[in-house]
Scaffold this active site. Structure first.
Site, PDB file in Angstrom:
ATOM      1  N   ASN A   1       0.878  -1.177   0.000  1.00  0.00           N
ATOM      2  CA  ASN A   1       0.000   0.000   0.000  1.00  0.00           C
ATOM      3  C   ASN A   1       0.915   1.226   0.000  1.00  0.00           C
ATOM      4  O   ASN A   1       1.520   1.545   1.016  1.00  0.00           O
ATOM      5  CB  ASN A   1      -0.888  -0.029   1.249  1.00  0.00           C
ATOM      6  CG  ASN A   1      -1.709   1.242   1.401  1.00  0.00           C
ATOM      7  OD1 ASN A   1      -1.743   2.082   0.504  1.00  0.00           O
ATOM      8  ND2 ASN A   1      -2.368   1.378   2.541  1.00  0.00           N
ATOM      9  N   TRP A   2       1.008   1.867  -1.143  1.00  0.00           N
ATOM     10  CA  TRP A   2       1.960   2.986  -1.272  1.00  0.00           C
ATOM     11  C   TRP A   2       1.423   4.281  -0.675  1.00  0.00           C
ATOM     12  O   TRP A   2       2.114   5.292  -0.669  1.00  0.00           O
ATOM     13  CB  TRP A   2       2.338   3.199  -2.752  1.00  0.00           C
ATOM     14  CG  TRP A   2       3.059   2.056  -3.380  1.00  0.00           C
ATOM     15  CD1 TRP A   2       3.414   0.865  -2.793  1.00  0.00           C
ATOM     16  CD2 TRP A   2       3.536   1.971  -4.735  1.00  0.00           C
ATOM     17  NE1 TRP A   2       4.065   0.054  -3.686  1.00  0.00           N
ATOM     18  CE2 TRP A   2       4.150   0.711  -4.890  1.00  0.00           C
ATOM     19  CE3 TRP A   2       3.491   2.834  -5.837  1.00  0.00           C
ATOM     20  CZ2 TRP A   2       4.725   0.294  -6.096  1.00  0.00           C
ATOM     21  CZ3 TRP A   2       4.060   2.422  -7.037  1.00  0.00           C
ATOM     22  CH2 TRP A   2       4.671   1.167  -7.159  1.00  0.00           C
ATOM     23  N   LYS A   3       0.183   4.251  -0.204  1.00  0.00           N
ATOM     24  CA  LYS A   3      -0.432   5.430   0.439  1.00  0.00           C
ATOM     25  C   LYS A   3      -0.218   6.669  -0.424  1.00  0.00           C
ATOM     26  O   LYS A   3      -0.213   6.576  -1.644  1.00  0.00           O
ATOM     27  CB  LYS A   3       0.106   5.585   1.869  1.00  0.00           C
ATOM     28  CG  LYS A   3      -0.058   4.285   2.686  1.00  0.00           C
ATOM     29  CD  LYS A   3       0.147   4.468   4.162  1.00  0.00           C
ATOM     30  CE  LYS A   3      -0.066   3.139   4.874  1.00  0.00           C
ATOM     31  NZ  LYS A   3       0.014   3.218   6.325  1.00  0.00           N
TER      32      LYS A   3
ATOM     33  N   HIS B   1      -9.480   1.343   5.064  1.00  0.00           N
ATOM     34  CA  HIS B   1      -8.197   1.508   5.749  1.00  0.00           C
ATOM     35  C   HIS B   1      -8.388   2.426   6.959  1.00  0.00           C
ATOM     36  O   HIS B   1      -9.183   3.362   6.916  1.00  0.00           O
ATOM     37  CB  HIS B   1      -7.158   2.089   4.776  1.00  0.00           C
ATOM     38  CG  HIS B   1      -5.770   2.001   5.329  1.00  0.00           C
ATOM     39  ND1 HIS B   1      -5.283   2.911   6.236  1.00  0.00           N
ATOM     40  CD2 HIS B   1      -4.779   1.089   5.127  1.00  0.00           C
ATOM     41  CE1 HIS B   1      -4.048   2.562   6.564  1.00  0.00           C
ATOM     42  NE2 HIS B   1      -3.723   1.466   5.912  1.00  0.00           N
TER      43      HIS B   1
ATOM     44  N   GLU C   1      -6.708   4.793   7.996  1.00  0.00           N
ATOM     45  CA  GLU C   1      -6.483   6.217   7.696  1.00  0.00           C
ATOM     46  C   GLU C   1      -7.733   6.827   7.053  1.00  0.00           C
ATOM     47  O   GLU C   1      -8.058   7.992   7.291  1.00  0.00           O
ATOM     48  CB  GLU C   1      -5.235   6.366   6.811  1.00  0.00           C
ATOM     49  CG  GLU C   1      -3.975   6.103   7.639  1.00  0.00           C
ATOM     50  CD  GLU C   1      -2.822   5.459   6.891  1.00  0.00           C
ATOM     51  OE1 GLU C   1      -2.808   5.500   5.647  1.00  0.00           O
ATOM     52  OE2 GLU C   1      -1.926   4.904   7.557  1.00  0.00           O
TER      53      GLU C   1
ATOM     54  N   GLU D   1      -5.303  -4.903  10.555  1.00  0.00           N
ATOM     55  CA  GLU D   1      -4.278  -3.888  10.791  1.00  0.00           C
ATOM     56  C   GLU D   1      -4.532  -3.208  12.135  1.00  0.00           C
ATOM     57  O   GLU D   1      -5.353  -2.287  12.222  1.00  0.00           O
ATOM     58  CB  GLU D   1      -4.312  -2.830   9.677  1.00  0.00           C
ATOM     59  CG  GLU D   1      -4.045  -3.388   8.297  1.00  0.00           C
ATOM     60  CD  GLU D   1      -3.425  -2.350   7.361  1.00  0.00           C
ATOM     61  OE1 GLU D   1      -2.408  -2.671   6.747  1.00  0.00           O
ATOM     62  OE2 GLU D   1      -3.941  -1.215   7.270  1.00  0.00           O
TER      63      GLU D   1
ATOM     64  N   GLY E   1       2.749   2.237  10.941  1.00  0.00           N
ATOM     65  CA  GLY E   1       3.699   3.342  10.799  1.00  0.00           C
ATOM     66  C   GLY E   1       4.410   3.708  12.086  1.00  0.00           C
ATOM     67  O   GLY E   1       5.070   4.739  12.172  1.00  0.00           O
TER      68      GLY E   1
ATOM     69  N   SER F   1       3.642  -2.204  10.397  1.00  0.00           N
ATOM     70  CA  SER F   1       5.097  -2.293  10.599  1.00  0.00           C
ATOM     71  C   SER F   1       5.678  -3.656  10.226  1.00  0.00           C
ATOM     72  O   SER F   1       6.617  -4.134  10.864  1.00  0.00           O
ATOM     73  CB  SER F   1       5.484  -1.907  12.034  1.00  0.00           C
ATOM     74  OG  SER F   1       5.098  -0.570  12.300  1.00  0.00           O
TER      75      SER F   1
ATOM     76  N   GLY G   1       2.976  -1.070   4.347  1.00  0.00           N
ATOM     77  CA  GLY G   1       3.046   0.364   4.086  1.00  0.00           C
ATOM     78  C   GLY G   1       4.487   0.779   3.832  1.00  0.00           C
ATOM     79  O   GLY G   1       5.019   0.622   2.734  1.00  0.00           O
ATOM     80  N   GLY G   2       5.145   1.286   4.865  1.00  0.00           N
ATOM     81  CA  GLY G   2       6.498   1.842   4.729  1.00  0.00           C
ATOM     82  C   GLY G   2       7.481   0.946   3.997  1.00  0.00           C
ATOM     83  O   GLY G   2       8.215   1.399   3.104  1.00  0.00           O
TER      84      GLY G   2
HETATM   85  P1  13P Z   1       3.134   0.330   7.799  1.00  0.00           P
HETATM   86  O1  13P Z   1       3.650  -0.937   7.180  1.00  0.00           O
HETATM   87  O2  13P Z   1       3.875   1.556   7.367  1.00  0.00           O
HETATM   88  O3  13P Z   1       3.008   0.209   9.289  1.00  0.00           O
HETATM   89  O4  13P Z   1       1.643   0.539   7.254  1.00  0.00           O
HETATM   90  C1  13P Z   1       0.747  -0.526   7.280  1.00  0.00           C
HETATM   91  C2  13P Z   1      -0.466  -0.141   6.523  1.00  0.00           C
HETATM   92  O5  13P Z   1      -1.203   0.754   6.907  1.00  0.00           O
HETATM   93  C3  13P Z   1      -0.743  -0.848   5.273  1.00  0.00           C
HETATM   94  O6  13P Z   1      -2.002  -0.569   4.793  1.00  0.00           O
END
Ligand code: 13P
Length: 250
Positions: A9-11, A94, A96, A166, A172, A212, A233-234
């Protein structure tokens, strides 16, 4: 055996050229993967990334959709639009979106239905915030998210869905849920699906962990019996760390 499924997920990261560059680096690194691999760039990069994927084992996902097909909904993108550029999966609900953009169980449910009606496979995100975990409400919150997301969804349609657990406190933050903590909730979700539908379909559905996840902890998480993949994510923003997760050895 459920095939593992790893999605990046490149956000809201990566410009057009950066997205192209990243996917070009990812493709050769994951070509022998035993897992299904998905990349989810932002909307403006989807069609360009899509052009690079035919003949590879990397599928395309979007990060959200709106439930109407078209209309005066400034800023929104619909299922048919995503489908038209080659999107196969779509992340829905998600945390967010839930915390910053008024996503509720009701809107998640509408989006899941819209995705399925348009031949897209939903990746439905569920998970508790820290205060909910600390007050012993994790199962209650996760049950609420799962029941809300899949209200009115048939067994046949459920089979097209992926669930991503999640825990919001792990996103994050560098604080990963321990493999045991994650496994406990994944098993709870599977039990819940078994009660909502039946055991056979509950055994089929893939449940990703997100929060994470990185190459260093992927193996321990992905070795748990009910953890069927990751939503990253990251660590998905760099080809080598994403590939390090995709190519984990169990
Ligand atoms: P991180 O891997 O940066 O914690 O993010 C997870 C995430 O929200 C994937 O959708």
């Amino acid at each position: 055996m459920r095939k593992k499924i790893i999605a990046g997920n490149w956000k809201m990261y990566k410009t057009f050229s950066e997205a192209v560059d990243l996917v070009k680096k990812i493709i050769p690194l994951v070509k022998d993967s035993a897992a299904d691999v998905i990349v989810c760039p932002n909307y403006v990069c989807l069609s360009e990334v899509a052009k690079l994927l035919p003949g590879t084992n990397v599928a395309l996902g979007a990060q959200d959709l709106y439930w109407e097909k078209e209309g005066a909904f400034t800023g929104k993108v619909s299922g048919p639009m995503l489908k038209s550029v080659g999107v196969e999966f779509v992340i829905i609900g998600h945390s967010e979106q839930r915390s910053y953009f008024h996503e509720t169980n009701e809107t998640v449910n509408k989006k899941v239905k819209a995705a399925l009606e348009n031949g897209l496979k939903p990746i439905v995100c569920v998970g508790e915030v820290l205060a909910e975990r600390e007050s012993g409400k994790t199962e209650q919150v996760v049950r609420n998210h799962v029941e809300g997301a899949f209200a009115g969804i048939s067994e046949q349609d459920l089979r097209k869905c992926v669930i991503a657990y999640e825990p919001v406190w792990a996103i994050g933050t560098g604080k990963t849920a321990s493999p045991e903590q994650a496994q406990e909730v994944h098993a709870f979700i599977r039990g819940l699906l078994s009660r909502m539908y039946n055991k056979a379909v509950a055994q089929e559905i893939r449940i990703q962990y997100g929060g994470s996840m990185k190459p260093e902890n992927a193996k321990d998480l992905l070795s748990q019996p009910d953890i069927d993949g990751g939503l990253i994510g990251g660590a998905a923003l760099k080809a080598d760390s994403f590939a390090g997760i995709v190519n984990f050895k169990g």
